[in-house]
Scaffold this motif. Structure first.
Motif, PDB file in Angstrom:
ATOM      1  N   GLN A 206      -1.559  46.337 -25.177  1.00 38.00           N
ATOM      2  CA  GLN A 206      -0.531  46.121 -24.164  1.00 38.00           C
ATOM      3  C   GLN A 206       0.378  47.356 -24.088  1.00 38.00           C
ATOM      4  O   GLN A 206       0.809  47.857 -25.121  1.00 38.00           O
ATOM      5  N   ARG A 227       8.153  45.992 -21.055  1.00 37.97           N
ATOM      6  CA  ARG A 227       6.702  45.825 -20.912  1.00 37.97           C
ATOM      7  C   ARG A 227       6.329  46.022 -19.456  1.00 37.97           C
ATOM      8  O   ARG A 227       6.968  45.461 -18.561  1.00 37.97           O
ATOM      9  N   LEU A 229       4.552  45.266 -16.196  1.00 33.85           N
ATOM     10  CA  LEU A 229       3.920  44.072 -15.623  1.00 33.85           C
ATOM     11  C   LEU A 229       2.931  44.434 -14.532  1.00 33.85           C
ATOM     12  O   LEU A 229       1.944  43.747 -14.317  1.00 33.85           O
ATOM     13  N   ILE A 241       9.570  44.362 -17.429  1.00 36.34           N
ATOM     14  CA  ILE A 241      10.530  43.364 -17.903  1.00 36.34           C
ATOM     15  C   ILE A 241      11.072  43.798 -19.268  1.00 36.34           C
ATOM     16  O   ILE A 241      10.321  44.331 -20.099  1.00 36.34           O
ATOM     17  N   THR A 242      12.372  43.597 -19.473  1.00 37.84           N
ATOM     18  CA  THR A 242      12.952  43.969 -20.770  1.00 37.84           C
ATOM     19  C   THR A 242      12.550  42.943 -21.832  1.00 37.84           C
ATOM     20  O   THR A 242      12.401  41.752 -21.546  1.00 37.84           O
ATOM     21  N   LEU A 243      12.366  43.443 -23.054  1.00 35.52           N
ATOM     22  CA  LEU A 243      11.886  42.611 -24.163  1.00 35.52           C
ATOM     23  C   LEU A 243      12.915  42.564 -25.288  1.00 35.52           C
ATOM     24  O   LEU A 243      13.765  43.452 -25.406  1.00 35.52           O
ATOM     25  N   ARG A 271       0.584  48.322 -27.991  1.00 35.82           N
ATOM     26  CA  ARG A 271       0.502  47.341 -29.063  1.00 35.82           C
ATOM     27  C   ARG A 271      -0.878  46.703 -29.031  1.00 35.82           C
ATOM     28  O   ARG A 271      -1.293  46.146 -28.006  1.00 35.82           O
ATOM     29  N   GLY A 322      14.636  39.864 -20.530  1.00 41.05           N
ATOM     30  CA  GLY A 322      14.102  39.129 -19.387  1.00 41.05           C
ATOM     31  C   GLY A 322      14.576  39.663 -18.053  1.00 41.05           C
ATOM     32  O   GLY A 322      14.411  39.000 -17.032  1.00 41.05           O
TER      33      GLY A 322
END
Lengths: 348, 80
Positions: A206, A227, A229, A241-243, A271, A322
């Protein structure tokens, strides 16, 4: 408290499908809590979209290409400075950074501040040096071989296995599964980006990124993990999107401490299904998606502005998790006279 | 078999994993189970409640429960 007026110039106005960070940095600076920022655009080509975003940039000036050298850039910036009284420049292109770093004392002499890495820091994370950099600082980097000629491909394939990721020194990468495909890609990439190329071990997983800011004294001030999308055919994030991932923040912290990094940066990570994280690349400036960091409560460009001015900046707090960005394409309308002015006179 | 603490659930049945950025849509019953797990209820208590409320055999419920837990594990929503 009223915001203090300040003129800031920045590059990277190429908000295209392989975007520079300039427009995102400009949006972030407009939201600076401390400064009422007047923005000056610095572009290399007459059709960089940011030039025509007149609501963001009060004026834009063409710069000589990096290949023209540091002296040509200095002369142009001295001219711009006479017109605009710029307090800070934020460079957003990899290829121009060595010139800006070399020119920092001369620019400071005419009143322009920078907050950029040192030349040694810049070179340490270059693609060619990344593998050795990872080994030296115990940072996880996929095994990499430099390719100076096509015959090096076979040696790299034995060491790294198939498939291989072939990379240009500055930009572009291709995944190749056979020696024949690798030789064809070698020719294309070498023609576009010159030699050497790089062969990197292929790692599936990912794609994650971290936008970061460090103070040049080993302290990480901000890290915003994201990440991807949606990914374009050029590998660029079109949505993200923030993690919440302390592991990624810790990786950024180790990078900042190991290098004493000064300024913005981006970690490009992968990852695996087993949860291993590899650093694929380290970019020496803010990413094009840095406005997402602002939405997550970390206005990194505004903080960099304060660092450039010698003001104290402490570490940011928690990242708002999020938060999504979704990029879009928008047809702006300009008049041919605008194009003539920027292309012919070099100012708009 | 505990739901990760940071998993966000909504009344509409949407589930968000902030560590991976993944979003899921749960059926009303799955959403209810997730809420109860998140509130710290023991699986056995939740299963007993379901057996009392629905016309389902214990063996069928156990198969469906195991299937749901396998999915939650696959989606990285459970504590390891």
């Amino acid at each position: 408290m009223s915001r203090r007026p300040l003129t800031v110039a920045l590059t990277g106005l190429n908000a295209t499908d392989s975007p520079g960070a300039g427009v995102a940095v400009a949006r972030a600076l407009r939201e600076s809590p401390e400064y009422e920022v007047r923005l000056i655009g610095l572009s290399y080509e007459a059709l960089e979209p940011g030039i025509y975003l007149r609501e963001l940039f009060a004026k834009t000036y063409l710069l000589p290409y990096p290949a023209a050298g540091s002296q040509a850039l200095l002369e142009r910036l001295e001219y711009v400075q006479q017109q605009e009284n710029i307090a800070v420049i934020i460079p957003n292109f990899d290829a121009e950074l060595p010139h800006f770093i070399r020119l920092e004392p001369q620019l400071r002499a005419v009143g322009i501040r920078l907050f950029v890495p040192t030349l040694a820091q810049l070179e340490s994370r270059e693609k060619l040096n990344l593998s050795a950099f990872g080994t030296a600082h115990a940072l996880p980097v996929p095994a990499t071989h430099a390719l100076r000629q096509a015959t090096d491909l076979a040696v790299a394939a034995i060491a790294l296995g198939w498939p291989l990721v072939l990379k240009g020194r500055y930009y572009e990468a291709q995944v190749v599964h056979t020696l024949a495909a690798a030789e064809a890609a070698f020719g294309q990439l070498a023609a576009r980006w010159g030699l050497p190329l790089l062969a990197q071990q292929f790692v599936a997983g990912q794609e994650l990124n971290v936008a970061g800011l460090a103070d040049g004294r080993g302290q990480l001030l901000s890290a915003v993990p994201m990440r991807k999308l949606t990914i374009t055919d050029k590998g660029k994030a079109w949505a993200g999107i923030t993690l919440e991932d302390e592991g990624l923040t810790e990786l950024a912290r180790r990078f900042a401490a190991a290098t004493q990094w000064r300024g913005g940066f981006e970690l490009e990570l992968l990852r695996t299904a087993a949860g291993e994280v590899f650093i694929l690349e380290i970019n020496p400036r803010f990413p094009a998606w840095v406005y997402l960091a602002v939405a997550a409560g970390h206005n990194q460009p505004a903080a960099l502005l304060r660092l450039a001015l010698g003001e104290g900046v402490g570490p940011f707090g928690a990242v708002a998790v999020g938060k999504l960005f979704v990029r879009y394409a928008w047809d702006m309308i300009a008049d041919y006279t605008d194009f003539q002015r920027i292309a012919g006179i070099g100012e708009l | 078999m505990k739901l990760k603490k940071n998993i966000a659930t909504s009344e509409a049945g949407f589930v968000f994993n902030p560590a991976t950025g993944d979003s899921f849509a749960a059926s009303p019953l799955a959403a209810e189970i997730l809420e109860l797990l998140k509130a710290g209820q023991a699986p056995a208590a939740i299963q007993a409640s379901l057996l009392a409320r629905y016309e389902v055999s214990a063996s069928q419920l156990q198969r469906d429960w195991d299937d749901l837990m396998a999915q939650l594990h696959q989606f990285q929503l459970l504590e390891s």
